[in-house]
Scaffold this active site. Sequence first.
Site, PDB file in Angstrom:
ATOM      1  N   LYS A  27       0.985  -1.672 -18.152  1.00  0.00           N
ATOM      2  CA  LYS A  27       1.678  -2.710 -17.369  1.00  0.00           C
ATOM      3  C   LYS A  27       3.182  -2.574 -17.529  1.00  0.00           C
ATOM      4  O   LYS A  27       3.924  -2.617 -16.562  1.00  0.00           O
ATOM      5  CB  LYS A  27       1.286  -4.108 -17.832  1.00  0.00           C
ATOM      6  N   GLU A  81       4.690   0.732 -15.848  1.00  0.00           N
ATOM      7  CA  GLU A  81       4.648   0.883 -14.389  1.00  0.00           C
ATOM      8  C   GLU A  81       5.597  -0.065 -13.662  1.00  0.00           C
ATOM      9  O   GLU A  81       6.055   0.260 -12.579  1.00  0.00           O
ATOM     10  CB  GLU A  81       3.224   0.769 -13.850  1.00  0.00           C
ATOM     11  N   ARG A  84       0.809  -1.221   0.000  1.00  0.00           N
ATOM     12  CA  ARG A  84       0.000   0.000   0.000  1.00  0.00           C
ATOM     13  C   ARG A  84       0.844   1.274   0.000  1.00  0.00           C
ATOM     14  O   ARG A  84       0.317   2.375  -0.101  1.00  0.00           O
ATOM     15  CB  ARG A  84      -0.866   0.026   1.260  1.00  0.00           C
ATOM     16  N   GLU A 101      -3.659  -1.193 -21.939  1.00  0.00           N
ATOM     17  CA  GLU A 101      -3.341  -1.929 -20.709  1.00  0.00           C
ATOM     18  C   GLU A 101      -1.941  -2.557 -20.787  1.00  0.00           C
ATOM     19  O   GLU A 101      -1.199  -2.556 -19.801  1.00  0.00           O
ATOM     20  CB  GLU A 101      -4.433  -3.000 -20.473  1.00  0.00           C
TER      21      GLU A 101
HETATM   22  C1  F6R Z   1      -2.367  -0.337 -12.764  1.00  0.00           C
HETATM   23  C2  F6R Z   1      -3.079  -0.067 -11.534  1.00  0.00           C
HETATM   24  C3  F6R Z   1      -3.761   1.253 -11.374  1.00  0.00           C
HETATM   25  C4  F6R Z   1      -5.182   1.011 -10.853  1.00  0.00           C
HETATM   26  C5  F6R Z   1      -5.861   2.352 -10.554  1.00  0.00           C
HETATM   27  C6  F6R Z   1      -7.301   2.154 -10.109  1.00  0.00           C
HETATM   28  O1  F6R Z   1      -1.789  -1.597 -12.742  1.00  0.00           O
HETATM   29  O2  F6R Z   1      -3.120  -0.883 -10.650  1.00  0.00           O
HETATM   30  O3  F6R Z   1      -3.781   1.959 -12.563  1.00  0.00           O
HETATM   31  O4  F6R Z   1      -5.891   0.297 -11.804  1.00  0.00           O
HETATM   32  O5  F6R Z   1      -5.157   3.015  -9.542  1.00  0.00           O
HETATM   33  O6  F6R Z   1      -7.387   1.355  -8.968  1.00  0.00           O
HETATM   34  P1  F6R Z   1      -8.735   0.681  -8.535  1.00  0.00           P
HETATM   35  O7  F6R Z   1      -9.113  -0.295  -9.564  1.00  0.00           O
HETATM   36  O8  F6R Z   1      -8.440   0.046  -7.211  1.00  0.00           O
HETATM   37  O9  F6R Z   1      -9.740   1.791  -8.427  1.00  0.00           O
END
Ligand code: F6R
Length: 608
Positions: free
Chosen positions: A485, A488, A27, A481
């Site tokens: 990937k 990042e 986190r 996407e």
């Molecule tokens: C990319 C990734 C982020 C999340 C984005 C939304 O791999 O993890 O781009 O997709 O921060 O997060 P959620 O889906 O939790 O709202």
Amino acid sequence: MCGIVGYIGEKKAKPILISGITRLEYRGYDSSGMSIIEDEKILSEKSVGRISELEKKIDGKFNESSLGIVHTRWATHGAPTIENAHPHYDCSGKIAIVHNGIIENYNYLKAKLESDGHRFTSQTDSEVLAHLIESHFDGVLEDATRAALKEVDGAYGLAVISLDDPGKLIAARRGSPLIVGIGNGEHFVTSDVAAILEYTKEVVYLDDNEIAILTKDTMKTIDVDNVEITKRIDEVEWNLDKIEKGGYEHFMLKEIYEQPQSLQAAMLGRFEKDSDLVHLGGLKDKEDDLRSIRRIIIVACGTSWNSGLIGEYMIEEHLSIPVEVEYASEFRYRDPIIEANTMVIAISQSGETADTLAAINEAKKKGAIILSICNVVGSSIAREADCGMFLHAGPEIGVASTKAFTSQIAVLSLLTLFMARIKGKDDVLNSELASRLKEIPEQVQKIFDSKDKIIEIAQLYKDSENCLYLGRGYNYPVALEGALKLKEISYIHAEGYPAAEMKHGPIALIDKNMPVVVVATTDRIYSKILSNIEEVRARGGKVIAIASEQNNEIANLVDHVLYIPETIDALVPILSVIPLQLLSYHMAVMRGCDVDKPRNLAKSVTVE
Ligand code: F6R
């Protein structure tokens, strides 16, 4: 984004706090710190970097306490330094707090507190909370916390302890998740259930403006006006094995390989027995409202936004309802037009993304019906929505989203089938959408057979500085996407484009050093994408194609091919994204990157 764990009970707090916060390291991971009450003193330690650094600092110390709080940080206000790491303290050092979220009026509060003589030691917004609580403290910690929170604008998940009111752990929430775990003669506080699953599955999800007053044996919940609130105890459905690596080198790899199961779980119990008719428990009471929907707006961020784009194509193709996909962060600030019979679909793995939450609040104010598609049960977005569907993908711990993406597409397909049923759209019900969806988990499994080929390609291109991803139709969001990937987790600059757009600019970048990943499955615009491949090849670009397995010609036209099983256009993204996830993973690992904790990122972005 940032993690909090607190413990009060009879056991030793330190190992519980350390194991819990280590599980939340995904986190946020730029600094961490712990405060405990021991021998009538508050003892604290902080470190910059990973939790293992904090562990080293408290080795041999903090061994007797049964009350403490710990935090892992993802910096927003102030650099990741020891001073800015949590916990933060009041002037006397007798009150310690850990905080997730942002205190928006902290400049004003800080100036006021400083003029009253409070001394600050960090650049964070969070520190004002400790001083504010101190300024209201009159012997009862919950009263001081409550009074302090009444002065605060912004979001918080907060845990507080005090030497002058020992034997209590106070937790408060507004806009940033906080959960109380109930054990035997003990209570836990956490921003994410993964931290406490080892100890209890009984939890209470705090709602906004609620404060929990915890002793080892008791829990009382009040609101900021001191009105007592009765809370429901929920049981977490995830097991401990779901939040462990299970022999894989990284969570990301485990989660990629879990997709046959997570996709199966998305469908489980949702098809009528031996039939293609879909029933969705979370939408059952809303059938009348959904039947009259005339327009859909999908709000999401990042990977969830990419799956939303696939949802747009799928819903428009099958239900003929106009759909727009908006970045939640843009939607919330641009006074969007919402007419009667508009549904807003919020897609979020975590269910805690601040921009998406704010977007649905904006849409709610304007009268839209809100449907959530989330993975985390009990999350803020799921609870704010009028109705919704869960992914049931199990916890996604790798910071880069993988299995949530494919489950989101599966759930959007189920939603399409559900809407088709309640709207009596026989053409959709008689189409292949349901039967082909049921085949998908097995087809994903088959793609894993190409692992060695993917590793070979990763080896060839791991030192690239740039990479272009192209796709058309349903594969355009897959190109986005794939690029997301790669960038990042490997820090290679990557862009996703609709293939035909390439000639309007990005083509200038193509030379022999530019790998171009083209998602070229055999769909209704396949012939068009072949021309785009030619355009890349003519300029010396290296083409890696993702193609349907019965395609015999493409190998002669490109440098490398990764084959995937054949399915209908709407479901191709679930398959075509798998080789891209694996390619990114292997390239990043070969470059020595920490794929589960990429730099500057954090799972679940709970700040604006
Ligand atoms: C990319 C990734 C982020 C999340 C984005 C939304 O791999 O993890 O781009 O997709 O921060 O997060 P959620 O889906 O939790 O709202």
